[in-house]
Scaffold this active site. Sequence first.
Site, mmCIF file in Angstrom:
data_model
loop_
_atom_site.group_PDB
_atom_site.id
_atom_site.type_symbol
_atom_site.label_atom_id
_atom_site.label_comp_id
_atom_site.label_asym_id
_atom_site.label_seq_id
_atom_site.Cartn_x
_atom_site.Cartn_y
_atom_site.Cartn_z
ATOM 1 N N GLY A 1 0.815 -1.201 0.000
ATOM 2 C CA GLY A 1 0.000 0.000 0.000
ATOM 3 C C GLY A 1 0.849 1.251 0.000
ATOM 4 N N CYS A 2 0.234 2.356 -0.403
ATOM 5 C CA CYS A 2 0.983 3.617 -0.510
ATOM 6 C C CYS A 2 1.401 4.134 0.863
ATOM 7 C CB CYS A 2 0.133 4.650 -1.239
ATOM 8 S SG CYS A 2 -1.534 4.859 -0.576
ATOM 9 N N TYR A 3 0.449 4.237 1.786
ATOM 10 C CA TYR A 3 0.790 4.647 3.138
ATOM 11 C C TYR A 3 1.843 3.702 3.729
ATOM 12 C CZ TYR A 3 -3.066 8.004 4.107
ATOM 13 O OH TYR A 3 -3.906 9.083 4.165
ATOM 14 N N ALA A 4 1.631 2.399 3.507
ATOM 15 C CA ALA A 4 2.499 1.392 4.121
ATOM 16 C C ALA A 4 3.908 1.456 3.563
ATOM 17 C CB ALA A 4 1.908 0.001 3.919
#
EC number: 2.7.2.8
Length: 912
Positions: free
Chosen positions: A724-727
């Site tokens: 994921g992008c945040y991750a």
Amino acid sequence: MQVLVRPVLRQAAAARRVPQSIRSFTYSRASNALVRQTQATKPPTKQHCQRRSYASSRYDDGSARSAVINVLNNIGSKREVQQYLAQFTSVSSQQFAVIKVGGAILTDYIDQLCASLRNLNQMGLFPVIIHGAGPQLNKLLEEAGIEPRYNEGIRITDGKTLGVARKLFLQENLKLVEALESWGVRARPITSGVLMADYKDKDTYEFVGEVKQVNTPSIKAAIADGYIPVLTCMAESDDGQVLNVNADKAAAELARALVPLKIVYLSEKGGITDKETGKLVEAINLDEEYDEYMKKPWVIHGTRSKIRDIKTLLDDLPRSSSVAIIHPESLERELFTHSGAGTLIRRGTKLQQASSLEELDAAGLAKLKQTLVRDREGLDSAGVVDRYLDTLKSRSFRAYFDENMEALAIVLPPTPGSTNQLAHLSTLTMTRSAWLSNIADNVFQQLKRDYPNLAWTVKQDDENLTWFSEMADGSIAKKGEVLFWYGIDKPEEVRQLMSEFVEHGRQMFGDVNLESQLHRAAAAAERIRAGAASIIAGRSQGGMQQQQARAFSTSTRQVSRQLNGPQQCRTYATTNPNPPLGIHNSEKDYPSRIALIGARGYTGKALIELLNNHPNMDLCYVSSRELAGQQLREYTKKPLTYSNLSPDDVRRMARDGEIDCWIMALPNGVCAPFVEAVEEGGKGEELIVDLSADYRFDSKWTYGLPELVQRSKIASAKRISNPGCYATAAQLGISPLLPHLAAAPAGPTVFGVSGYSGAGTKPSPKNDVNNLTDNLIPYSLTDHIHEREISNQLGREVAFIPHVAVWFAGIHHTISLPLATKMASRDVRNLYQDRYHSEPLISITGQSPLVKNISGKHGVEIGGFAVHSSGLRVVVNVTIDNLLKGAATQCLQNMNLGLGYAEFEGIPGVGA
């Protein structure tokens, strides 16, 4: 062929390791040009400086900054300049150097000092200046009829002397500040409130103090306001009494408080002189040479005290800090290199030696092998190392290394009875940390002590070429390689050496050269590739640098991987009529065929743009229920229309072998039927990359974060879950500090803010621009899917607090990390620089990165590195474009690895 030879003659006043080769000439021209530039320009008047705006007179003038950086690139090696620019321009280390200015400098060299400080200031650098005025004070006391009195070299300061000194120091402080202002440098006089002192011995020395405390707020405030702080060496007692303090000792206490990279003592003498030889001492590595210097008969009185005080100071500072005693004309060069023109004193690193493999225990031998293989993912690299070590068993050698083998040098002494009595540096391998902590300098100083003459080769494009030139007396370049040597002073010997190099090249070093064996291994693999059009870029010299290899033809990918590792291999779609022997030709002779399921969203569009520019990927299908039947205008390689593929369609296509790689760009929870269809219809050879969160916790799938997950694992996977992008941003921002985090329950906290593109294309309050304007919307404050993903991958509980803001693309993380032990900001930043120095998509900066600068970029920026006053908590900032490195760019990295292409192929500005 290019010949670079310099004479061996040294003059008594020669600078420390000043190269006399062509590179030295380049430095001379550059530095002289800088001097001419500063001297030819008449210093502006004070009135003119007052009229100029702050913005136009300082370092945010891009042209001035570029000019100075260009000069610095000629002064030092690329490694040194990058090192210091990275260190000095960080917000947390603006006080990058403490400079003690002697009184004689203010009298005789003030213009040279101001010119250097102006150039530094134009780059946004703020040294902290503390000055003395000893010679001036002696003159005034003599004129006033006051007889100077000393005890053990310390001036006894009675009331009358203190009154004269106080007035003088204030005058000299103002003189320096006004001189700097006349050169266009904003300077702030700080004459009280910083140095707090106790009486040294009131009965003996009267008003002489010893600094006990340094108050830094006024220094930091000056720097924050854009001023160079200028201090005088007068301190105050707790009851407000002014005390005279030794300028050297005051500078040392300032350094303890500010922890600069360098402490510089400007002296008209230019350094410490060896009384036996009459030459300046180039460098002192305290860990190895302190006891030796303390025993020298000429190290007495002031010299002995100075070396002892400097050792005490450096013992309290990070190992990267150093002290330089130099002439003011060498200030810039000393600050940006380790080869100034005075005496450089540092703690150094104690080197170990071995003359046989039997001297190493099992752990040491294993570490040696690991070091030799380091950074080499080549064909049978472990086997080559074993053969290299077997060869060393049968001949003499000497190895030099530090405790952790971050640095390793292996020298082959001259063969007894041989006409060639030149020792050869067979291998030199350094980690980035070893370069930046100057262990390489320690190694070469030891080599020069042990071997009066030595030769070695370097790739001509090596970023440390300047440094090697400084170590050498001469060099010769041929076909991309440079032979360096030192200790040869007879013309006929130089000619013989040059002739051998021109005729035999690297072979003159014999078969024990590890890198030569690696070259031969690569050449053997080339012969296996019968008929394949391919080029293998040679690896660098003596273990010093690894170059990227390129393989042409998709049918040679498997061999390319074995030779160079997936991230070093680049392949092109050309027909190979002669598959390599022993390799099953299951690869296709045309670009990989790609199907994109779920192309309506922002990520799908970003990925289509990347595939459109990829030379080896052919987008065959784009599936979108809402856009079915419409033409895909963003793809220009061929006409393409959106389709609406069902799981049954996918199953049939997989059974017919139509697709090499399936990209699932669907919302969470809906891609399982399509994955099952591929697995049911296919043969298990198709690559699937899923951009949703559906398989990020499935152990059967490989988590595709190449900067943190072993690339060979990703390259061999057929099922890759895209992070994921945040991750992605959070993991990259936390990972280097994982070993240093405080034990549970304390853990990292990530405050994340995303642009509204992260909320998708389906209308909602989180992507409603009107709702977001003048607003910040928190959501999923606990148990967000990315919180689980980050914690699962890092093996630590991480709190994640997401928000959405009004901008379109880009994520900003503020990450708070509790530490187990105290750390300084510079130490933290070095951890990140060391961890990611070879990652082209990750940029480390001392300043906090801005989200507006990451939008549309394919990488990640990490910076800030603010440390709490306790030293036990760090705050790191990370920015990433959620649609690119947070999704599409990372997907392309995984596709490239999984399909056998170079990892960064098709990524603008990164792929070769």
